[in-house]
Design a protein around this motif. Structure first.
Motif, PDB file in Angstrom:
ATOM      1  N   GLY A 143       0.789  -1.222   0.000  1.00 49.78           N
ATOM      2  CA  GLY A 143       0.000   0.000   0.000  1.00 49.78           C
ATOM      3  C   GLY A 143       0.822   1.272   0.000  1.00 49.78           C
ATOM      4  N   HIS A 195      -6.961   2.579  -5.209  1.00 53.72           N
ATOM      5  CA  HIS A 195      -7.917   1.476  -5.191  1.00 53.72           C
ATOM      6  C   HIS A 195      -7.189   0.165  -4.870  1.00 53.72           C
ATOM      7  CE1 HIS A 195     -11.331   3.464  -7.761  1.00 53.72           C
ATOM      8  NE2 HIS A 195     -11.012   4.153  -6.688  1.00 53.72           N
ATOM      9  N   PRO A 196      -6.925  -0.089  -3.604  1.00 55.34           N
ATOM     10  CA  PRO A 196      -6.237  -1.324  -3.233  1.00 55.34           C
ATOM     11  C   PRO A 196      -7.202  -2.479  -2.994  1.00 55.34           C
ATOM     12  CG  PRO A 196      -6.463   0.074  -1.317  1.00 55.34           C
ATOM     13  CD  PRO A 196      -7.098   0.817  -2.457  1.00 55.34           C
ATOM     14  N   TRP A 197      -6.698  -3.687  -3.195  1.00 54.55           N
ATOM     15  CA  TRP A 197      -7.389  -4.886  -2.736  1.00 54.55           C
ATOM     16  C   TRP A 197      -7.540  -4.774  -1.215  1.00 54.55           C
ATOM     17  CZ3 TRP A 197      -4.585  -9.244  -0.304  1.00 54.55           C
ATOM     18  CH2 TRP A 197      -5.436 -10.327  -0.011  1.00 54.55           C
ATOM     19  N   TYR A 198      -8.671  -5.258  -0.716  1.00 58.49           N
ATOM     20  CA  TYR A 198      -8.955  -5.040   0.712  1.00 58.49           C
ATOM     21  C   TYR A 198      -7.896  -5.634   1.639  1.00 58.49           C
ATOM     22  CZ  TYR A 198     -10.743  -9.853   1.151  1.00 58.49           C
ATOM     23  OH  TYR A 198     -10.872 -11.214   1.177  1.00 58.49           O
ATOM     24  N   VAL A 257      -5.433  -3.110   2.862  1.00 57.77           N
ATOM     25  CA  VAL A 257      -5.914  -1.896   3.521  1.00 57.77           C
ATOM     26  C   VAL A 257      -5.717  -1.985   5.035  1.00 57.77           C
ATOM     27  CG1 VAL A 257      -7.905  -0.406   3.934  1.00 57.77           C
ATOM     28  CG2 VAL A 257      -7.587  -1.490   1.700  1.00 57.77           C
ATOM     29  N   VAL A 268      -9.473   6.535  -0.625  1.00 56.27           N
ATOM     30  CA  VAL A 268      -9.231   5.094  -0.708  1.00 56.27           C
ATOM     31  C   VAL A 268     -10.551   4.361  -0.925  1.00 56.27           C
ATOM     32  CG1 VAL A 268      -8.344   3.041   0.471  1.00 56.27           C
ATOM     33  CG2 VAL A 268      -7.236   5.268   0.828  1.00 56.27           C
ATOM     34  N   ASN A 269     -10.664   3.718  -2.087  1.00 58.69           N
ATOM     35  CA  ASN A 269     -11.785   2.818  -2.371  1.00 58.69           C
ATOM     36  C   ASN A 269     -11.225   1.407  -2.480  1.00 58.69           C
ATOM     37  OD1 ASN A 269     -13.523   5.040  -2.608  1.00 58.69           O
ATOM     38  ND2 ASN A 269     -13.158   5.214  -4.799  1.00 58.69           N
ATOM     39  N   THR A 270     -11.806   0.460  -1.769  1.00 58.54           N
ATOM     40  CA  THR A 270     -11.245  -0.885  -1.724  1.00 58.54           C
ATOM     41  C   THR A 270     -12.189  -1.916  -2.326  1.00 58.54           C
ATOM     42  OG1 THR A 270     -10.153  -2.494  -0.274  1.00 58.54           O
ATOM     43  CG2 THR A 270     -12.099  -1.374   0.615  1.00 58.54           C
ATOM     44  N   TRP A 271     -11.633  -3.016  -2.782  1.00 57.42           N
ATOM     45  CA  TRP A 271     -12.375  -4.038  -3.523  1.00 57.42           C
ATOM     46  C   TRP A 271     -11.895  -5.427  -3.126  1.00 57.42           C
ATOM     47  CZ3 TRP A 271      -9.112  -6.991  -6.590  1.00 57.42           C
ATOM     48  CH2 TRP A 271      -7.825  -6.444  -6.821  1.00 57.42           C
ATOM     49  N   LEU A 286     -13.800  -2.070   7.583  1.00 56.04           N
ATOM     50  CA  LEU A 286     -13.212  -1.120   6.643  1.00 56.04           C
ATOM     51  C   LEU A 286     -13.838   0.263   6.795  1.00 56.04           C
ATOM     52  CD1 LEU A 286     -13.029  -3.535   3.605  1.00 56.04           C
ATOM     53  CD2 LEU A 286     -11.056  -2.478   4.727  1.00 56.04           C
ATOM     54  N   VAL A 306     -12.238   4.067   5.153  1.00 58.93           N
ATOM     55  CA  VAL A 306     -12.184   4.000   3.685  1.00 58.93           C
ATOM     56  C   VAL A 306     -13.306   4.845   3.086  1.00 58.93           C
ATOM     57  CG1 VAL A 306     -11.098   1.719   3.652  1.00 58.93           C
ATOM     58  CG2 VAL A 306     -13.593   1.904   3.511  1.00 58.93           C
TER      59      VAL A 306
END
Length: 231
Positions: free
Chosen positions: A157, A173-176, A179, A194-197, A208, A213
């Motif tokens: 990150g 946009h990081p993988w959760y 995070v 920060v938007n996580t997926w 989260l 986030v």
């Protein structure tokens, strides 16, 4: 959750309830509680931009080797997809990765996406993201006011955040799994959201949200709405 809970971002539309990246999935997202839609953009042989996750169709045909009119009806154009999203925020993920069949270092797909957004004057509710940083660098060069996001999976990150800041991208946009509270705090201190997926587990959504986030990408926006509450 408070009124400033994270955005609920429907992953490829409401993709648990409907086939992903289809007009019905996009149209259903808002009704199921999404604030935004995430979708995937690729180019065809004749320069159109269509919405599909993989570089090939289920029958093995390569999308970039086909004209737009040769694609199944289930594969919408970007214009059709944006229409179906209505007034929701839309995150257009450009698919332009080295090693995939449609990789194009000249960034024609980035130029076509920017042109479509500009023609609609919807830049204020559009985010453009990509795993290939030169692609979103090109988007930012073409449209400096358009919000760009650096997607990442294989970088830690802190390294990804430093890249995003250095290249002027306003979202990470990081993988959760990457995070942490420290990453979110560092991003916010640098002026980066920060938007996580991709998060479908209710307990993980709550965790989260608790560390600040800004958005959660999910296949189940209805579940996220139940867990996080109205915005």
């Amino acid at each position: 959750m408070t009124a400033n809970r994270p955005l609920i971002i429907a992953h490829r539309g409401a993709s648990a309830a409907h086939p992903e990246n289809t007009l019905v999935a996009f149209a259903a997202a808002g009704a199921l509680g999404a604030d935004a839609v995430e979708l995937d953009a690729r180019r065809t042989a004749d320069g159109a931009v269509v919405v599909h996750h993989d570089d090939t169709l289920p029958d093995g045909r390569v999308i970039v080797g086909l004209a737009c009119g040769e694609l199944p009806d289930s594969v919408p154009t970007l214009a059709e997809a944006l229409d179906a999203c209505g007034d929701l925020i839309v995150n257009i993920e450009i698919k332009n990765l080295p090693g995939e069949a449609d990789f194009d270092p000249s960034e024609r797909v980035a130029e076509a996406v920017v042109a479509e957004v500009a023609a609609r004057a919807t830049g204020a509710r559009t985010v453009v993201s990509c795993f290939h940083r030169p692609t979103i660098d090109r988007v930012r060069a073409l449209a400096p006011d358009l919000v760009t996001a650096y997607l990442h999976l294989h970088l830690d990150g802190a390294t990804a955040l430093a890249e995003a800041v250095a290249h002027g991208h306003r979202l990470l946009h990081p993988w959760y799994g990457w995070v942490t509270e420290e990453l979110v705090a560092a991003a916010h201190a640098a002026g980066v959201g920060v938007n996580t997926w991709t998060v479908d587990d209710p307990e993980l959504m709550v965790r989260l949200a608790s560390i600040g986030v800004d958005g959660i990408v999910t296949n189940v926006p209805d579940v996220a709405l139940q867990v996080l509450g109205p915005r």
